[in-house]
Design a protein around this motif. Structure first.
Motif, PDB file in Angstrom:
ATOM      1  N   LEU A  12       0.827  -1.208   0.000  1.00  0.00           N
ATOM      2  CA  LEU A  12       0.000   0.000   0.000  1.00  0.00           C
ATOM      3  C   LEU A  12       0.857   1.252   0.000  1.00  0.00           C
ATOM      4  O   LEU A  12       0.544   2.234  -0.685  1.00  0.00           O
ATOM      5  N   PHE A  13       1.937   1.228   0.768  1.00  0.00           N
ATOM      6  CA  PHE A  13       2.835   2.376   0.808  1.00  0.00           C
ATOM      7  C   PHE A  13       3.430   2.637  -0.574  1.00  0.00           C
ATOM      8  O   PHE A  13       3.533   3.783  -1.007  1.00  0.00           O
ATOM      9  N   ALA A  40      -2.136   1.931  11.710  1.00  0.00           N
ATOM     10  CA  ALA A  40      -1.292   2.160  10.524  1.00  0.00           C
ATOM     11  C   ALA A  40      -2.147   2.216   9.258  1.00  0.00           C
ATOM     12  O   ALA A  40      -1.932   3.075   8.392  1.00  0.00           O
ATOM     13  N   ILE A  41      -3.113   1.324   9.162  1.00  0.00           N
ATOM     14  CA  ILE A  41      -4.007   1.324   7.990  1.00  0.00           C
ATOM     15  C   ILE A  41      -4.898   2.563   8.016  1.00  0.00           C
ATOM     16  O   ILE A  41      -5.124   3.199   6.982  1.00  0.00           O
ATOM     17  N   LEU A  42      -5.404   2.920   9.196  1.00  0.00           N
ATOM     18  CA  LEU A  42      -6.225   4.135   9.307  1.00  0.00           C
ATOM     19  C   LEU A  42      -5.419   5.377   8.931  1.00  0.00           C
ATOM     20  O   LEU A  42      -5.935   6.291   8.275  1.00  0.00           O
ATOM     21  N   ASN A  43      -4.160   5.418   9.321  1.00  0.00           N
ATOM     22  CA  ASN A  43      -3.298   6.544   8.957  1.00  0.00           C
ATOM     23  C   ASN A  43      -3.079   6.587   7.442  1.00  0.00           C
ATOM     24  O   ASN A  43      -3.162   7.647   6.826  1.00  0.00           O
ATOM     25  N   MET A  44      -2.814   5.440   6.849  1.00  0.00           N
ATOM     26  CA  MET A  44      -2.604   5.364   5.395  1.00  0.00           C
ATOM     27  C   MET A  44      -3.878   5.778   4.650  1.00  0.00           C
ATOM     28  O   MET A  44      -3.819   6.498   3.649  1.00  0.00           O
ATOM     29  N   LEU A  45      -5.012   5.339   5.166  1.00  0.00           N
ATOM     30  CA  LEU A  45      -6.286   5.742   4.578  1.00  0.00           C
ATOM     31  C   LEU A  45      -6.442   7.257   4.653  1.00  0.00           C
ATOM     32  O   LEU A  45      -6.802   7.912   3.675  1.00  0.00           O
ATOM     33  N   GLY A  46      -6.141   7.821   5.812  1.00  0.00           N
ATOM     34  CA  GLY A  46      -6.233   9.266   5.985  1.00  0.00           C
ATOM     35  C   GLY A  46      -5.327  10.019   5.028  1.00  0.00           C
ATOM     36  O   GLY A  46      -5.733  11.014   4.416  1.00  0.00           O
ATOM     37  N   SER A  61     -10.409   9.600   9.887  1.00  0.00           N
ATOM     38  CA  SER A  61      -9.540   8.430   9.870  1.00  0.00           C
ATOM     39  C   SER A  61      -8.377   8.601  10.856  1.00  0.00           C
ATOM     40  O   SER A  61      -8.046   7.687  11.612  1.00  0.00           O
ATOM     41  N   TYR A  62      -7.771   9.783  10.874  1.00  0.00           N
ATOM     42  CA  TYR A  62      -6.682  10.048  11.823  1.00  0.00           C
ATOM     43  C   TYR A  62      -7.185  10.004  13.264  1.00  0.00           C
ATOM     44  O   TYR A  62      -6.508   9.476  14.147  1.00  0.00           O
ATOM     45  N   LEU A  63      -8.368  10.560  13.490  1.00  0.00           N
ATOM     46  CA  LEU A  63      -8.928  10.542  14.848  1.00  0.00           C
ATOM     47  C   LEU A  63      -9.152   9.112  15.330  1.00  0.00           C
ATOM     48  O   LEU A  63      -8.884   8.799  16.491  1.00  0.00           O
ATOM     49  N   LYS A  64      -9.608   8.231  14.430  1.00  0.00           N
ATOM     50  CA  LYS A  64      -9.787   6.820  14.798  1.00  0.00           C
ATOM     51  C   LYS A  64      -8.442   6.176  15.128  1.00  0.00           C
ATOM     52  O   LYS A  64      -8.335   5.417  16.093  1.00  0.00           O
ATOM     53  N   ALA A  65      -7.431   6.481  14.325  1.00  0.00           N
ATOM     54  CA  ALA A  65      -6.098   5.913  14.562  1.00  0.00           C
ATOM     55  C   ALA A  65      -5.569   6.350  15.924  1.00  0.00           C
ATOM     56  O   ALA A  65      -5.022   5.542  16.684  1.00  0.00           O
ATOM     57  N   ILE A  66      -5.775   7.617  16.258  1.00  0.00           N
ATOM     58  CA  ILE A  66      -5.276   8.153  17.530  1.00  0.00           C
ATOM     59  C   ILE A  66      -6.081   7.626  18.707  1.00  0.00           C
ATOM     60  O   ILE A  66      -5.534   7.407  19.790  1.00  0.00           O
ATOM     61  N   LYS A  67      -7.362   7.373  18.483  1.00  0.00           N
ATOM     62  CA  LYS A  67      -8.176   6.783  19.552  1.00  0.00           C
ATOM     63  C   LYS A  67      -7.647   5.388  19.908  1.00  0.00           C
ATOM     64  O   LYS A  67      -7.592   5.019  21.076  1.00  0.00           O
ATOM     65  N   ILE A  68      -7.223   4.655  18.894  1.00  0.00           N
ATOM     66  CA  ILE A  68      -6.672   3.314  19.104  1.00  0.00           C
ATOM     67  C   ILE A  68      -5.277   3.392  19.722  1.00  0.00           C
ATOM     68  O   ILE A  68      -4.946   2.644  20.629  1.00  0.00           O
ATOM     69  N   ASN A  69      -4.470   4.314  19.193  1.00  0.00           N
ATOM     70  CA  ASN A  69      -3.094   4.471  19.685  1.00  0.00           C
ATOM     71  C   ASN A  69      -2.807   5.959  19.877  1.00  0.00           C
ATOM     72  O   ASN A  69      -2.362   6.629  18.934  1.00  0.00           O
ATOM     73  N   LEU A  76      -0.885  11.902  14.529  1.00  0.00           N
ATOM     74  CA  LEU A  76      -1.062  13.218  15.153  1.00  0.00           C
ATOM     75  C   LEU A  76      -0.552  14.322  14.233  1.00  0.00           C
ATOM     76  O   LEU A  76      -1.205  15.354  14.059  1.00  0.00           O
ATOM     77  N   ASN A  77       0.610  14.111  13.645  1.00  0.00           N
ATOM     78  CA  ASN A  77       1.162  15.080  12.697  1.00  0.00           C
ATOM     79  C   ASN A  77       0.229  15.252  11.499  1.00  0.00           C
ATOM     80  O   ASN A  77      -0.061  16.375  11.079  1.00  0.00           O
ATOM     81  N   ASN A  78      -0.251  14.145  10.963  1.00  0.00           N
ATOM     82  CA  ASN A  78      -1.134  14.206   9.799  1.00  0.00           C
ATOM     83  C   ASN A  78      -2.459  14.878  10.144  1.00  0.00           C
ATOM     84  O   ASN A  78      -3.017  15.625   9.334  1.00  0.00           O
ATOM     85  N   LEU A  79      -2.944  14.620  11.346  1.00  0.00           N
ATOM     86  CA  LEU A  79      -4.170  15.287  11.805  1.00  0.00           C
ATOM     87  C   LEU A  79      -3.924  16.793  11.916  1.00  0.00           C
ATOM     88  O   LEU A  79      -4.773  17.603  11.525  1.00  0.00           O
TER      89      LEU A  79
END
Length: 168
Positions: A12-13, A40-46, A61-69, A76-79
């Motif tokens: 994907l990357f 990682a997948i949520l970040n890539m999607l974002g 998508s970033y918010l979901k990733a951060i909620k998980i981790n 966080l940077n991408n958000l």
């Protein structure tokens, strides 16, 4: 199963690097059906959603990733970046600061935060951040260029010229 997922993430990357954003979005959504809690997948999607201009979806998508981790400094940077694009500068500031707290030498967050500071005319704050980023890697020509713009913004044309030349 982790090995297979890691291989899929690498593929994907590569697709992301090749600007195949629609493909990455489709594949991320398929993978998320099996692994909905994968930051990682949520970040890539974002990232891919952001590239096609779906900023609110990218933000979610970033918010979901951060909620998980909550320590996912890249998300966080991408958000922060997507909030900056959406002109939510207060939130962008908050997320860049969080990313830098987690990884103080994260050049992407330092540079993105500096760009935000420059955009809101906090040239001194931007200069400090660009210098921190250049202390991590002196060979970042774009950061040298942006530092020159920040110096230009406060009328320090000798320093602006110096860093413009370095960016070349």
């Amino acid at each position: 199963m982790n090995e297979i997922l890691n291989i899929k993430i690498k593929k994907l990357f590569n697709h992301f690097q090749s600007a195949n954003y629609e493909h990455v979005i489709r594949e991320c959504k398929i993978i998320l059906k099996k692994f909905p809690e994968n930051p990682a997948i949520l970040n890539m999607l974002g990232l891919s959603l952001q590239q096609i201009g779906s900023f609110e979806d990218a933000k979610n998508s970033y918010l979901k990733a951060i909620k998980i981790n909550p320590k996912h400094y890249a998300a966080l940077n991408n958000l922060g970046s997507v909030c900056r694009t959406l002109e939510d500068f207060k939130s962008a500031d908050k997320y860049f600061v969080e990313a830098i707290k987690l990884k103080p030498n994260y050049i992407n967050a330092l540079s993105n935060y500096a760009n935000l500071k420059r955009e809101i005319n906090d040239f001194e704050g931007a200069i400090d951040l660009y210098i921190k980023a250049l202390n991590v890697d002196q060979n970042q020509y774009l950061i040298q260029h942006n530092l020159a713009l920040a110096y230009q913004g406060i009328g320090k044309f000798d320093l602006a010229k110096k860093h413009s030349l370095k960016s070349l």
